[in-house]
Write a protein that holds these residues in place. Structure first.
Motif, PDB file in Angstrom:
ATOM      1  N   SER A  52     -19.152 -48.357  75.718  1.00 22.19           N
ATOM      2  CA  SER A  52     -19.291 -46.957  76.096  1.00 22.19           C
ATOM      3  C   SER A  52     -18.402 -46.081  75.227  1.00 22.19           C
ATOM      4  N   GLU A  53     -18.762 -44.794  75.162  1.00 22.89           N
ATOM      5  CA  GLU A  53     -18.006 -43.830  74.383  1.00 22.89           C
ATOM      6  C   GLU A  53     -16.625 -43.610  74.992  1.00 22.89           C
ATOM      7  N   VAL A  54     -15.621 -43.535  74.149  1.00 22.25           N
ATOM      8  CA  VAL A  54     -14.270 -43.225  74.604  1.00 22.25           C
ATOM      9  C   VAL A  54     -14.233 -41.728  74.912  1.00 22.25           C
ATOM     10  N   ASN A  55     -13.811 -41.361  76.106  1.00 19.92           N
ATOM     11  CA  ASN A  55     -13.797 -39.962  76.507  1.00 19.92           C
ATOM     12  C   ASN A  55     -12.374 -39.518  76.857  1.00 19.92           C
ATOM     13  N   PHE A  56     -11.799 -38.718  75.952  1.00 19.79           N
ATOM     14  CA  PHE A  56     -10.484 -38.142  76.167  1.00 19.79           C
ATOM     15  C   PHE A  56     -10.593 -36.617  76.184  1.00 19.79           C
ATOM     16  N   SER A  57     -11.754 -36.084  76.564  1.00 23.95           N
ATOM     17  CA  SER A  57     -11.918 -34.635  76.528  1.00 23.95           C
ATOM     18  C   SER A  57     -10.871 -33.971  77.414  1.00 23.95           C
ATOM     19  N   TYR A  58     -10.224 -32.974  76.843  1.00 24.50           N
ATOM     20  CA  TYR A  58      -9.177 -32.176  77.488  1.00 24.50           C
ATOM     21  C   TYR A  58      -7.969 -32.986  77.960  1.00 24.50           C
ATOM     22  N   ALA A  59      -7.792 -34.189  77.438  1.00 23.86           N
ATOM     23  CA  ALA A  59      -6.628 -35.019  77.787  1.00 23.86           C
ATOM     24  C   ALA A  59      -5.379 -34.491  77.096  1.00 23.86           C
ATOM     25  N   ASP A  60      -4.236 -34.667  77.729  1.00 23.71           N
ATOM     26  CA  ASP A  60      -2.959 -34.315  77.118  1.00 23.71           C
ATOM     27  C   ASP A  60      -2.403 -35.559  76.443  1.00 23.71           C
ATOM     28  N   LEU A  61      -2.554 -35.603  75.128  1.00 25.13           N
ATOM     29  CA  LEU A  61      -2.082 -36.732  74.322  1.00 25.13           C
ATOM     30  C   LEU A  61      -0.987 -36.267  73.362  1.00 25.13           C
ATOM     31  N   THR A  62      -0.229 -35.272  73.794  1.00 24.47           N
ATOM     32  CA  THR A  62       0.852 -34.721  72.984  1.00 24.47           C
ATOM     33  C   THR A  62       1.819 -35.837  72.580  1.00 24.47           C
ATOM     34  N   ASN A  63       2.087 -35.912  71.282  1.00 27.48           N
ATOM     35  CA  ASN A  63       3.021 -36.890  70.702  1.00 27.48           C
ATOM     36  C   ASN A  63       2.622 -38.354  70.943  1.00 27.48           C
ATOM     37  N   ALA A  64       1.373 -38.607  71.286  1.00 29.97           N
ATOM     38  CA  ALA A  64       0.915 -39.988  71.506  1.00 29.97           C
ATOM     39  C   ALA A  64       0.900 -40.760  70.192  1.00 29.97           C
ATOM     40  N   ASP A  65       1.138 -42.056  70.267  1.00 33.24           N
ATOM     41  CA  ASP A  65       1.028 -42.924  69.100  1.00 33.24           C
ATOM     42  C   ASP A  65      -0.325 -43.620  69.164  1.00 33.24           C
ATOM     43  N   LEU A  66      -1.266 -43.093  68.384  1.00 36.37           N
ATOM     44  CA  LEU A  66      -2.618 -43.653  68.326  1.00 36.37           C
ATOM     45  C   LEU A  66      -2.893 -44.221  66.933  1.00 36.37           C
ATOM     46  N   SER A  67      -1.815 -44.589  66.237  1.00 36.58           N
ATOM     47  CA  SER A  67      -1.984 -45.149  64.893  1.00 36.58           C
ATOM     48  C   SER A  67      -2.793 -46.438  64.974  1.00 36.58           C
ATOM     49  N   ASP A  68      -3.622 -46.637  63.973  1.00 39.42           N
ATOM     50  CA  ASP A  68      -4.486 -47.812  63.851  1.00 39.42           C
ATOM     51  C   ASP A  68      -5.525 -47.917  64.970  1.00 39.42           C
ATOM     52  N   SER A  69      -5.762 -46.843  65.714  1.00 39.91           N
ATOM     53  CA  SER A  69      -6.743 -46.867  66.809  1.00 39.91           C
ATOM     54  C   SER A  69      -8.162 -46.760  66.278  1.00 39.91           C
ATOM     55  N   ASP A  70      -9.095 -47.381  66.985  1.00 40.07           N
ATOM     56  CA  ASP A  70     -10.516 -47.241  66.678  1.00 40.07           C
ATOM     57  C   ASP A  70     -11.098 -46.254  67.676  1.00 40.07           C
ATOM     58  N   LEU A  71     -11.253 -45.011  67.247  1.00 41.98           N
ATOM     59  CA  LEU A  71     -11.777 -43.947  68.097  1.00 41.98           C
ATOM     60  C   LEU A  71     -13.138 -43.479  67.581  1.00 41.98           C
ATOM     61  N   LEU A  72     -13.903 -44.416  67.056  1.00 42.67           N
ATOM     62  CA  LEU A  72     -15.237 -44.153  66.522  1.00 42.67           C
ATOM     63  C   LEU A  72     -16.081 -43.436  67.570  1.00 42.67           C
TER      64      LEU A  72
END
Length: 91
Positions: free
Chosen positions: A2-22
């Protein structure tokens, strides 16, 4: 998958390095100061997202929608793929 859904999420200063957010839905998400180095954001919808001071070194933004996104002081390098759409930064 399923599609990753982070719409309107607060990800301030998150470490998403090397993430697959296709194809991820990140509409209006707050990613200010986030580390997205080497992340795969191909086809992601980042419209209206806050990407100020976020790091995209080595990331893939192919086909990502950046319509209305805040890219103030966005950090990227020669390895960042900027084949995105709907923003002046896109090539």
């Amino acid at each position: 998958m399923s599609e990753v859904n982070f719409s309107y999420a607060d990800l301030t200063n998150a470490d998403l390095s090397d993430s697959d957010l296709l194809g991820a839905n990140l509409v209006g998400a707050d990613l200010e100061g986030a580390n997205l180095s080497n992340a795969n954001l191909s086809g992601a919808d980042l419209s209206k997202a806050v990407l100020a001071n976020a790091t995209f070194s080595g990331s893939n933004l192919s086909g990502a929608n950046l319509s209305g996104a805040d890219l103030n002081d966005m950090v990227y390098d020669q390895n960042t793929i900027l084949k995105c759409v709907n923003h002046d930064i896109c090539i």
